[in-house]
Design a protein around this motif. Structure first.
Motif, mmCIF file in Angstrom:
data_model
loop_
_atom_site.group_PDB
_atom_site.id
_atom_site.type_symbol
_atom_site.label_atom_id
_atom_site.label_comp_id
_atom_site.label_asym_id
_atom_site.label_seq_id
_atom_site.Cartn_x
_atom_site.Cartn_y
_atom_site.Cartn_z
ATOM 1 N N VAL A 86 45.006 46.709 55.696
ATOM 2 C CA VAL A 86 45.235 45.260 55.714
ATOM 3 C C VAL A 86 43.895 44.558 55.922
ATOM 4 O O VAL A 86 42.981 45.135 56.527
ATOM 5 N N PRO A 87 43.765 43.329 55.421
ATOM 6 C CA PRO A 87 42.497 42.621 55.581
ATOM 7 C C PRO A 87 42.100 42.509 57.049
ATOM 8 O O PRO A 87 42.954 42.299 57.914
ATOM 9 N N ILE A 140 42.761 39.269 46.676
ATOM 10 C CA ILE A 140 42.984 40.702 46.454
ATOM 11 C C ILE A 140 42.374 41.478 47.616
ATOM 12 O O ILE A 140 41.215 41.240 47.988
ATOM 13 N N ASN A 141 43.144 42.425 48.190
ATOM 14 C CA ASN A 141 42.594 43.279 49.256
ATOM 15 C C ASN A 141 41.581 44.243 48.653
ATOM 16 O O ASN A 141 41.780 44.769 47.554
ATOM 17 N N SER A 188 50.213 51.820 41.725
ATOM 18 C CA SER A 188 50.908 50.585 42.095
ATOM 19 C C SER A 188 50.101 49.436 41.519
ATOM 20 O O SER A 188 48.879 49.417 41.647
ATOM 21 N N TYR A 189 50.740 48.558 40.847
ATOM 22 C CA TYR A 189 50.024 47.481 40.168
ATOM 23 C C TYR A 189 50.550 46.135 40.646
ATOM 24 O O TYR A 189 51.757 45.941 40.750
ATOM 25 N N SER A 190 49.629 45.221 40.863
ATOM 26 C CA SER A 190 50.058 43.858 41.210
ATOM 27 C C SER A 190 50.590 43.203 39.948
ATOM 28 O O SER A 190 50.018 43.374 38.880
ATOM 29 N N THR A 227 47.140 52.170 45.340
ATOM 30 C CA THR A 227 45.752 51.989 44.898
ATOM 31 C C THR A 227 45.170 50.725 45.529
ATOM 32 O O THR A 227 45.918 49.833 45.933
ATOM 33 N N ILE A 228 43.835 50.661 45.588
ATOM 34 C CA ILE A 228 43.169 49.463 46.124
ATOM 35 C C ILE A 228 41.785 49.331 45.470
ATOM 36 O O ILE A 228 41.149 50.343 45.141
ATOM 37 N N SER A 229 41.332 48.105 45.284
ATOM 38 C CA SER A 229 40.000 47.868 44.713
ATOM 39 C C SER A 229 38.934 48.146 45.770
ATOM 40 O O SER A 229 39.209 48.061 46.973
ATOM 41 N N PHE A 230 37.726 48.463 45.317
ATOM 42 C CA PHE A 230 36.641 48.640 46.286
ATOM 43 C C PHE A 230 35.321 48.107 45.725
ATOM 44 O O PHE A 230 35.147 47.979 44.506
ATOM 45 N N THR A 231 34.418 47.788 46.636
ATOM 46 C CA THR A 231 33.044 47.439 46.292
ATOM 47 C C THR A 231 32.139 48.273 47.191
ATOM 48 O O THR A 231 32.366 48.327 48.410
#
Lengths: 366, 271
Positions: free
Chosen positions: A14-15, A85-86, A109-111, A54-58
């Motif tokens: 979670v953020p 977006i988290n 899992s897709y938004s 799934t989750i995005s990353f930088t």
């Protein structure tokens, strides 16, 4: 803030979470070079996955040998929300440890997003829309013949180009695409249906119609938008364009260097600034959208018609466009010089449009 | 690197007229200051529509007054290397023409008062639909700013982030903060009524009669203390569907009733 490292699953992120420890598979990975006044730097971004999602990353620090499908343990990462977006952030304080030879099942899992909210920052998504302008092409891939279907997908917020390998697209159908990929090509967003994309026909919960935007709200290369405003400047190079009828190349001379015998064809190009009080945007338009407004029919607009000259076309453009209140439809594109609209139609503001606009603006105060 | 285009503010003459605050631009050499309006709008470039109510021209300069019914814009076009095209556009305008003007605002002060002048970039005749379109959108833009300021006033200590969270854009939120800082006591209700009265037919009907409209306009537009000018009154009346003959009759009647007097030639004050 606690320094204790927490091993979490992606579904638990979670953020605001700090010092996260995750074991993940690399679902997608991109490298980007950044140049600014402080110098040059490189960062990586993409998608991480595990058996919960799934989750995005930088990542500002990332092993360059990591590839898609690799399993890695990431220590002391943080989770923040960016543009709704988290996202997992990996910085100089984080550690990325490779687990060679391991593999991991990823729960996709897709938004679900509207077309206007699509961006390459979230490359795998679920989108619903109506399919139109379907065409097909036979291609050869690795020596094997394959069919590519392409067309447009519309919802109530925008339009996007879609392409599909082997899975046919049905003209006029409303579909839901889970796990379609968003990418950017030639300044425009597009979606690709891959082998993992699930496509189902649906009953639409939205209506496809005019998508009226304030210029201020246009931030991504979105297709099928309608904007309105005054044309406040007209590019000095707008006007009559000569093309070779054989290769369609723009000509500076009256003969094409490659096809000197081919007749010349007249085309039209205009670029102007549209301002709606919330912002301004550059627009470009050609013969299809503009010729009718200049008072010429396609049959009249030919080199054989000696009454048509560069001067006449320029002065008609000035008279018919500059300072006029217009409604334009078109596709937003993004390139190095900024965002612009390639217009497909242009109409003058009339009382019917004003009624529509008034109703839309009135809704702001209800 | 491409330079960012200066934002164009669609504002009413009244908003500019009521402006008293300037903001210097120390980061840009020789840059003229921004005007900060009572709605917190940071103005350098403006776009407006209205009727040409006055014109004086000579070889070196053309001055034109454009009224949008809420106030006047004073336009000066010079015969300089950079201004010839704009001057030619302004020269082509005639009294009572409906026009669209986009230009840059400059300010000057005289006897403690701030005056504004517009250096035009474009000045073009437009039709009634374009005028209505501009009025409708400009009213909407102004109203959104007014609502944002009201929200900030009603919640002391509000920040731009709070205003944005309520659905306003970055620009509207910044404007609300500027308005709170520079014009804490500005009468938003009166401003909103004044602009709405000129724009919306329904609001126009709220005037009990054309007489009330004329009286209210004279009172609100005695900008230099020397009385409201006939040309401005005429333009505003035509916007409110009152013909010149009707206006002349009403002025005579109001004069006979002792409600107004003609201070000097074609200048009126309410008694």
């Amino acid at each position: 803030m606690s320094d204790q490292v927490k091993r979490l699953k992606i579904s638990e992120l979670v953020p605001g979470t700090q010092n996260v420890d995750i074991l993940v598979s690399i679902v997608s990975l991109q490298r980007k070079e950044l140049k600014n006044e402080r110098g040059e730097s490189v960062y990586y971004y993409g998608i991480l996955g595990d058996d919960t999602g799934t989750i995005s990353f930088t990542a500002w620090i990332f092993p360059p040998t990591v590839r898609i499908g690799d399993v890695v343990e990431i220590k002391k990462a943080s989770v923040r929300e960016y543009k709704g977006i988290n996202r997992v952030y990996i910085d100089a304080g984080s550690e990325v440890i490779m687990h060679p030879g391991e593999s991991m099942d990823v729960r996709r899992s897709y938004s679900q997003l509207k077309i206007k909210d699509l961006s390459t920052a979230q490359p795998y998504v679920t989108v619903e829309g109506r399919v139109s302008s379907v065409r097909e092409k036979e291609l050869e891939r690795d020596g094997k013949k394959t069919m590519m279907y392409y067309g447009d997908l519309d919802d109530d917020t925008g339009k996007i180009r879609i392409s599909s390998f082997d899975k046919p697209l049905k003209e006029g159908s409303f579909i839901r695409m889970e796990g379609a990929k968003v990418s950017e090509y030639n300044g425009r967003l597009r979606m690709t249906l891959g082998s993992r994309t699930e496509v189902t026909e649906i009953k639409p919960s939205f209506q496809v119609g005019e998508r009226l935007y304030d210029i201020h709200d246009i931030s991504s290369p979105l297709g099928g938008v309608t904007v309105n405003g005054f044309i406040v400047s007209l590019g000095p190079k707008s006007g009559l364009v000569m093309r070779c009828s054989a290769c369609n190349n723009r000509l500076d001379d009256i003969h094409c260097p490659d096809h000197p015998e081919a007749p010349v064809a007249y085309d039209l190009f205009a670029y102007f600034t549209l301002d709606d009080g919330t912002g301004s945007i550059q627009c470009t338009g050609g013969k299809a959208a503009l010729l009718g407004h200049l008072g010429f029919t396609p049959e009249e607009y030919t080199p054989e018609n000696k009454t048509i000259s560069r001067r006449l076309v320029s002065s008609r453009l000035q008279e018919k466009l500059l300072g006029r209140a217009v409604v334009i439809e078109g596709d937003v594109t993004r390139n190095q010089s900024g965002t612009s609209v390639r217009i497909s139609s242009l109409n003058y503001v009339d009382t019917d449009f004003m009624k529509k606009l008034e109703a839309r603006m009135g809704a702001d105060f209800q | 690197m491409t330079r960012k285009r200066e934002f164009t503010n669609w504002i009413f003459g009244r908003e500019l007229r009521d402006s008293r605050e300037l903001e210097e631009r120390p980061d840009e050499e020789r840059a003229k200051p921004y005007v900060i309006t009572p709605l917190g709008t940071r103005v350098r470039r403006v776009l407006f529509c209205g009727l040409v109510s006055q014109k004086n021209a000579d070889e070196s300069m053309t001055r034109v007054t454009v009224t949008d019914g809420t106030g006047n814009f004073y336009i000066s076009a010079f015969n300089s290397d950079f201004g010839m095209q704009a001057k030619a556009m302004v020269d082509a305008l005639e009294i009572n023409d409906q026009v669209l003007v986009m230009g840059r605002v400059s300010s000057y002060q005289n006897e403690g008062k701030t005056y504004f002048n517009v250096n035009p970039e474009i000045a073009i005749k437009v039709d009634s639909v374009s005028m209505d379109y501009w009025r409708m959108k400009t009213l909407h833009i102004a109203r959104r700013k007014i609502y944002a300021i009201r929200m900030a006033r009603n919640r002391p200590g509000s920040t731009a982030t709070d205003v944005k969270a309520a659905g306003y854009s970055d620009l509207e939120a910044e404007s609300a903060m500027k308005a709170m800082e520079k014009y804490p006591d500005y009468d938003l209700q009166e401003f909103e009524s004044a602009i709405a009265a000129q724009i919306q037919p329904a609001a126009k009907e709220e005037h009990k009669s054309s007489k009330d409209f004329i009286l209210q306009y004279i009172q609100a537009n005695d900008t230099d203390g020397r009385g409201c000018r006939y040309e401005d009154l005429l333009a505003a009346s035509q916007n409110a569907s009152i013909s010149q003959n009707e206006l002349d009759d009403l002025l005579n009647s109001l004069g006979s009733d002792g409600e107004i007097f003609e201070v000097s030639l074609k200048r009126y004050k309410v008694i």
